[in-house]
Design a protein around this motif. Structure first.
Motif, mmCIF file in Angstrom:
data_model
loop_
_atom_site.group_PDB
_atom_site.id
_atom_site.type_symbol
_atom_site.label_atom_id
_atom_site.label_comp_id
_atom_site.label_asym_id
_atom_site.label_seq_id
_atom_site.Cartn_x
_atom_site.Cartn_y
_atom_site.Cartn_z
ATOM 1 N N HIS A 110 40.272 40.939 38.061
ATOM 2 C CA HIS A 110 41.850 41.334 38.734
ATOM 3 C C HIS A 110 42.250 40.217 38.953
ATOM 4 O O HIS A 110 43.908 40.363 38.778
ATOM 5 C CB HIS A 110 41.201 42.002 40.189
ATOM 6 N N GLU A 133 43.141 41.543 34.591
ATOM 7 C CA GLU A 133 42.065 42.432 33.904
ATOM 8 C C GLU A 133 41.377 44.158 34.475
ATOM 9 O O GLU A 133 41.644 43.851 35.920
ATOM 10 C CB GLU A 133 41.037 41.576 33.547
ATOM 11 N N LEU A 134 41.793 44.780 34.182
ATOM 12 C CA LEU A 134 41.136 46.421 34.477
ATOM 13 C C LEU A 134 39.483 45.973 33.812
ATOM 14 O O LEU A 134 39.175 45.584 32.497
ATOM 15 C CB LEU A 134 41.190 47.052 34.002
ATOM 16 N N SER A 154 40.868 50.404 41.991
ATOM 17 C CA SER A 154 41.536 51.092 41.557
ATOM 18 C C SER A 154 42.271 51.707 40.362
ATOM 19 O O SER A 154 42.806 52.362 39.958
ATOM 20 C CB SER A 154 42.548 49.623 40.884
ATOM 21 N N ALA A 173 40.608 43.030 45.120
ATOM 22 C CA ALA A 173 41.174 41.318 45.060
ATOM 23 C C ALA A 173 42.310 41.829 45.930
ATOM 24 O O ALA A 173 43.035 43.292 45.255
ATOM 25 C CB ALA A 173 41.742 41.116 43.286
ATOM 26 N N GLN A 194 45.080 44.209 43.987
ATOM 27 C CA GLN A 194 44.982 45.352 44.413
ATOM 28 C C GLN A 194 45.827 46.260 45.872
ATOM 29 O O GLN A 194 45.538 47.502 45.529
ATOM 30 C CB GLN A 194 43.477 46.085 44.558
ATOM 31 N N ASP A 206 45.638 51.936 39.066
ATOM 32 C CA ASP A 206 45.115 51.221 36.716
ATOM 33 C C ASP A 206 47.055 52.159 36.755
ATOM 34 O O ASP A 206 47.414 51.493 35.680
ATOM 35 C CB ASP A 206 44.164 51.790 36.043
ATOM 36 N N LEU A 262 48.724 45.440 38.268
ATOM 37 C CA LEU A 262 47.928 45.108 38.234
ATOM 38 C C LEU A 262 47.608 44.710 36.939
ATOM 39 O O LEU A 262 46.414 43.298 37.179
ATOM 40 C CB LEU A 262 46.634 46.263 38.145
ATOM 41 N N ARG A 263 48.210 44.051 35.718
ATOM 42 C CA ARG A 263 47.991 43.998 35.076
ATOM 43 C C ARG A 263 48.770 42.541 35.340
ATOM 44 O O ARG A 263 48.133 41.581 34.143
ATOM 45 C CB ARG A 263 48.617 44.327 34.067
ATOM 46 N N HIS A 282 33.778 41.027 37.577
ATOM 47 C CA HIS A 282 34.711 41.925 37.911
ATOM 48 C C HIS A 282 36.671 41.072 39.278
ATOM 49 O O HIS A 282 37.447 41.569 38.637
ATOM 50 C CB HIS A 282 34.243 43.024 38.756
ATOM 51 N N GLU A 283 35.926 41.058 39.874
ATOM 52 C CA GLU A 283 37.326 40.689 41.296
ATOM 53 C C GLU A 283 37.895 39.539 40.298
ATOM 54 O O GLU A 283 39.010 39.798 40.733
ATOM 55 C CB GLU A 283 36.394 40.855 42.343
ATOM 56 N N CYS A 297 35.557 50.356 39.896
ATOM 57 C CA CYS A 297 37.077 50.409 40.183
ATOM 58 C C CYS A 297 37.429 50.660 41.750
ATOM 59 O O CYS A 297 37.628 52.075 41.111
ATOM 60 C CB CYS A 297 37.864 49.499 39.222
#
Length: 154
Positions: free
Chosen positions: A134, A138-139, A90, A48, A51, A9, A14-15, A130-131, A88
């Protein structure tokens, strides 16, 4: 198959928003195989593509019920609410409490481009959210109730 490096992260990659998959070929199959192997090696329940440095809308999930491969997943239904503790791959060492739907239905394609619809409750519903998050940059700790102390019991 190969183990891929997981981006943490601290990396702004990742964003980024992942792009849809339009080719269902050997390259996608290798990515899916590598992602599953990486997820299992790291003892995760989902991963994802972003990642592992690939900006494609691809996720793998296994909450103990068998491997799910979802290409271009889209959450189409959410029901109920549950409070969960998430971590996570990540975000090593970070866990947080957040609200997720109790049940989620996802439409996606399989590795060969066939339409599939899958539903899940509890941890699987959480993993879908969650996935898929990503894939939109998003985290899990972006929208939390609170962070969890590393020594706190679940």
């Amino acid at each position: 198959m190969a183990i891929r490096s997981i981006i943490t992260d601290t990396d702004h990659f990742l964003r980024k928003k992942s792009r849809p998959v339009d080719k269902f070929d050997d390259r996608l199959h290798v990515l899916l195989d590598d992602m599953a192997e990486t997820m299992y090696k790291e003892d995760g329940v989902g991963l994802a593509a972003v990642q592992v440095g690939v900006l494609r809308r691809v996720v793998v999930i296994d909450v103990g019920e068998g491997l799910l491969e979802l290409v271009n997943p889209e959450i189409v239904e959410r029901e109920g609410e549950q409070e969960v503790v998430e971590g996570c791959l990540s975000c090593p060492g970070k866990r947080a409490v957040r609200l997720r739907p109790k049940k989620v239905t996802v439409k996606a394609k399989d590795r060969n481009g066939k339409d599939i619809t899958v539903s899940g409750e509890d941890i699987l519903a959480c993993a879908f959210c969650h996935e898929c998050g990503h894939l939109d940059g998003e985290l899990f700790y972006d929208n939390i109730i609170r962070m969890v102390d590393p020594d706190e019991e679940e």
